[in-house]
Design an enzyme around this catalytic site. Structure first.
Site, short mmCIF file in Angstrom:
data_model
loop_
_atom_site.label_atom_id
_atom_site.label_comp_id
_atom_site.label_asym_id
_atom_site.label_seq_id
_atom_site.Cartn_x
_atom_site.Cartn_y
_atom_site.Cartn_z
N ASP A 140 0.98 -0.58 -0.11
CA ASP A 140 -0.23 0.15 0.60
C ASP A 140 0.85 1.24 -0.20
O ASP A 140 1.80 1.49 0.63
CB ASP A 140 -0.88 -0.01 0.95
CG ASP A 140 -1.84 0.78 0.93
OD1 ASP A 140 -1.89 1.82 -0.06
OD2 ASP A 140 -3.04 1.24 2.32
N ASP A 141 1.26 1.75 -0.79
CA ASP A 141 1.21 2.76 -0.72
C ASP A 141 3.01 3.01 -0.82
O ASP A 141 3.75 3.82 -1.06
CB ASP A 141 1.13 4.52 -0.11
CG ASP A 141 -0.22 5.52 0.01
OD1 ASP A 141 -0.83 4.59 -1.01
OD2 ASP A 141 -0.87 5.76 0.98
N CYS B 199 -5.66 4.28 -4.18
CA CYS B 199 -6.35 2.82 -3.62
C CYS B 199 -7.52 1.90 -4.22
O CYS B 199 -7.33 0.97 -4.71
CB CYS B 199 -5.37 2.67 -2.37
SG CYS B 199 -6.05 3.42 -1.40
N ARG C 268 -8.33 -0.61 -6.89
CA ARG C 268 -8.19 -1.98 -6.50
C ARG C 268 -9.80 -2.76 -7.06
O ARG C 268 -10.48 -3.73 -7.20
CB ARG C 268 -8.90 -1.85 -4.79
CG ARG C 268 -7.33 -2.39 -3.87
CD ARG C 268 -7.53 -1.66 -2.83
NE ARG C 268 -6.92 -2.48 -1.71
CZ ARG C 268 -5.40 -1.46 -2.00
NH1 ARG C 268 -5.12 -0.93 -2.55
NH2 ARG C 268 -4.41 -2.01 -1.27
N LYS D 267 -6.58 -4.68 3.15
CA LYS D 267 -7.48 -3.40 2.83
C LYS D 267 -8.89 -4.27 1.72
O LYS D 267 -8.06 -4.85 0.79
CB LYS D 267 -6.44 -3.11 2.56
CG LYS D 267 -6.69 -0.98 1.59
CD LYS D 267 -5.52 -0.68 1.71
CE LYS D 267 -6.53 1.29 1.52
NZ LYS D 267 -5.87 1.92 1.41
N HIS E 168 -11.83 -1.46 0.86
CA HIS E 168 -11.64 0.33 1.23
C HIS E 168 -12.56 -0.35 -0.55
O HIS E 168 -12.02 0.74 -1.26
CB HIS E 168 -10.44 0.77 0.05
CG HIS E 168 -10.62 2.34 0.85
ND1 HIS E 168 -9.80 2.78 0.52
CD2 HIS E 168 -11.04 3.12 1.15
CE1 HIS E 168 -10.31 3.91 0.20
NE2 HIS E 168 -11.24 4.52 0.64
N HIS F 124 1.64 2.23 3.90
CA HIS F 124 0.74 3.30 4.31
C HIS F 124 1.12 3.96 5.68
O HIS F 124 1.18 3.60 6.76
CB HIS F 124 -0.44 3.42 3.94
CG HIS F 124 -1.08 3.94 3.58
ND1 HIS F 124 -1.88 5.06 4.82
CD2 HIS F 124 -2.26 3.89 2.61
CE1 HIS F 124 -2.99 5.40 3.84
NE2 HIS F 124 -3.42 5.09 3.04
N ASP G 105 0.61 -0.41 -5.80
CA ASP G 105 -1.31 -0.04 -5.67
C ASP G 105 -0.82 1.83 -6.34
O ASP G 105 -2.15 1.53 -7.31
CB ASP G 105 -1.95 0.26 -5.19
CG ASP G 105 -1.81 1.25 -3.29
OD1 ASP G 105 -1.05 1.73 -3.51
OD2 ASP G 105 -2.79 1.18 -2.90
N ASN G 106 -0.27 1.96 -6.05
CA ASN G 106 -0.23 3.66 -6.65
C ASN G 106 1.40 4.06 -6.40
O ASN G 106 1.86 3.47 -5.85
CB ASN G 106 -0.88 4.88 -6.50
CG ASN G 106 -1.13 4.73 -4.80
OD1 ASN G 106 -2.82 3.90 -4.50
ND2 ASN G 106 -0.58 5.10 -3.64
N LYS H 164 0.77 9.82 -5.61
CA LYS H 164 -0.45 9.49 -5.48
C LYS H 164 -1.22 10.81 -5.84
O LYS H 164 -0.83 11.90 -5.20
CB LYS H 164 -0.19 8.43 -4.09
CG LYS H 164 -1.42 8.78 -3.98
CD LYS H 164 -1.64 7.39 -2.98
CE LYS H 164 -2.95 7.77 -1.81
NZ LYS H 164 -2.62 6.92 -0.42
#
Length: 543
Positions: A42-43, A80, A84, A141, A143, A230, A336-337, A390
């Site tokens: 994540d991130d 994110c 996803r 995660k 979301h 993250h 994810d980004n 991001k």
């Protein structure tokens, strides 16, 4: 040809001959289709992991790169939740229902595409895998909707343990606002086990799910959807000081070092030039000594979080290795980004809660009582080869690391600059499993393309020069065809502020070619008009 390289070819021949694989019976023996293990950080920044030239210790992620293929031009969404949605659907974020991350009814009316949960215009690939006989698991995660009808349990996951929100505390359900965090295990809302660290618990749950069906002859799809690295930057005590002093030279120097390391590692071409510095970021040398001390500590903690994540990647991969499944398990590691610049300590929506409930002291940074982020200054170092980070539709926001290793992958440490998108994974997983995507007038066909021929070395590109990618999210948009890309920099969206770039010659997006290439600009603009109408992208002038 090794077993890991050769097995996929057999699977495709056997299973793609049918519309849908037959149910596996005990008499038929074990289902020979490959397992799929998807690990999402994540991130995670582009230049952070060792195999991408980074200075953070990631030996387990790097080992996957040494066995498989490292993708240097893998593209996600800017944030994110849309990533996803695109990942699970193989489709555009508007088609999949995630036009605006976590902001339901932002337009004041329920436009299709702005549901803030997976739409009924797509069928999530885990649902199709489960229907075909796969075990399907997710931890970490989600979301993509909080209600039970939008949860993993309703979208094809047999077992799940997830944070329904976009971020949270790594040690509890405290979160970053009064609502805290919300966790769901399968169909039930559950409490976070106090004193458990996020990567440790998510890994443990995933291993528990996989172990529960071990030996029944059915393949699995396991999704480790980690919430690390993250923010908030928090780590177990034994990781707190692993990188002490490593970033004392500051973010400006690290950005230059990352760029040089990306070139040395063969991730970006030697001819690349470092994009101009973002003048909105205070130069490192203009900070006082105390500011520099706090800033360098932020990056130390981020590095420690990634180090910790790598240790848990090792734990997850150890499962197929220990159970004689590794040679038949496709493993995907990705972010994810782009690197994350948000800092909720200064965000008007959340700062009152964070400042009242977390300790700001230097000595507590990285512990459970602290809430810090590393901000745009360090994010731009992690995205060094590109502009921004991001949230932006510049390459810095949407190019992320990806590694694929396993059966049918001819890599052996190969690096590829072939253009790929997160939408390409869903159709690839379905092809691997021999499952057809439904053809229905109410279901939109996937926009991603299959990777398997490319992974096997049977093709040199994933997408042709006529392939179009379109994206819009929270006032920022881009459209890409071949190497031509048109995007705006800042919200609110204004079509007149689109800029045109040749990404082959200018990956850092430093030179706007709108006036130099008027015919291409007009072609791209007309294509944008067509695409936004088809996808249902709603702009202020439409309201």
């Amino acid at each position: 040809m090794s077993l890991r390289t050769g097995f996929l070819l057999t699977v495709v021949v056997v299973f793609c001959a049918c519309d849908r694989p037959a149910e596996v019976s005990a008499e038929a023996g074990p289902d020979p289709r490959p397992n799929i293990l998807l690990i999402v950080a994540d991130d995670l920044g582009y230049a952070d992991i060792g195999s991408f030239g980074g200075d953070i210790s990631t030996p387990n992620i790097d080992a996957l790169a040494a066995e498989g293929i490292l993708f240097t031009q893998f593209h996600t969404a800017v944030m994110c939740a849309p990533t996803r949605a695109m990942l699970l659907s193989g489709n555009n974020n508007h088609v999949a229902g995630m036009a605006n991350q976590g902001r339901e009814d932002i337009l004041g009316v329920p436009y299709p595409g702005y549901e803030s949960h997976l739409s009924d215009r797509i069928v999530p690939f885990p649902q199709l895998l489960e229907d075909s006989g796969y075990h399907t698991y997710i931890t970490g995660k989600w979301h993509l909707g909080e209600a039970i009808e939008h949860s993993p349990a309703a979208k094809g996951f047999e077992r799940s343990f997830v944070n329904l929100y976009g971020a949270g505390h790594h040690w509890s359900n405290k979160g970053y606002s009064e609502r805290g965090s919300l966790f769901r295990q399968d169909a039930e809302i559950v409490a976070w086990p106090e004193e458990r660290y996020s990567t440790d618990l998510f890994t443990e749950k995933l291993l528990e799910f996989m172990q529960s069906n071990l030996g029944d002859g059915r393949p699995f799809f396991a999704f480790a959807s980690y919430t690390s690295p993250h923010w908030p930057l928090q780590v177990p005590d034994e990781y707190l000081d692993l990188y002490s002093g490593q970033y004392n030279a500051g973010y400006d120097e690290l950005r230059e070092q990352c760029f040089d390391s990306l070139k040395s590692a063969g991730i970006v071409p030697e001819s690349s030039e470092l994009p101009p510095r973002n003048e909105e970021i205070t130069p490192w040398n203009d900070l006082d000594e105390e500011q520099q001390r706090r800033e360098s500590r932020k990056m130390e903690l981020y590095a420690s979080m990634l180090d910790n994540l790598d240790d848990h990647v090792e734990r997850v991969i150890a499962f197929p290795k220990a159970n004689d499944l590794y040679e038949n398990t496709l493993i995907i590691f990705m972010s994810d980004n782009g690197a994350a610049a948000e800092d909720f300590y200064y965000d008007d929506r959340f700062k009152e809660f964070i400042r009242a409930n977390y300790d700001k002291a230097y000595e507590g940074m990285g512990k459970a009582g602290s809430f810090v982020s590393y901000g745009p200054q360090w994010a731009e170092a992690g995205s060094a080869a590109f502009q921004r980070y991001k949230g932006y539709t510049r390459e810095g926001g949407i190019v992320a690391p990806m590694i694929i290793s396993g059966p049918g992958v001819s890599g052996g440490g190969q690096k590829t600059s072939a253009y790929t998108t997160v939408m390409d994974l869903a159709p690839s997983f379905l092809e691997l499993a021999g499952v057809e995507y439904p053809v229905d007038e109410d279901i939109w066909p996937m926009r991603g393309e299959r990777l398997l021929d490319f992974l096997a070395g049977n093709s040199t590109a994933v997408h042709g020069d006529d392939y179009v990618t379109t994206f819009s999210h929270c006032g920022r948009a881009f459209i890409r065809k071949g190497n031509w890309k048109m995007s705006n920099l800042d919200a609110p969206f204004d079509e007149a502020k689109f800029e045109l770039f040749d990404l082959q010659a200018d990956p850092g997006e430093t030179t706007d070619l709108t006036e130099a290439e008027p015919e291409i600009y007009q072609e791209m603009l007309e294509l944008w008009h067509t695409e936004r109408k088809e996808l249902g992208i709603v702009l202020p002038e439409d309201l």
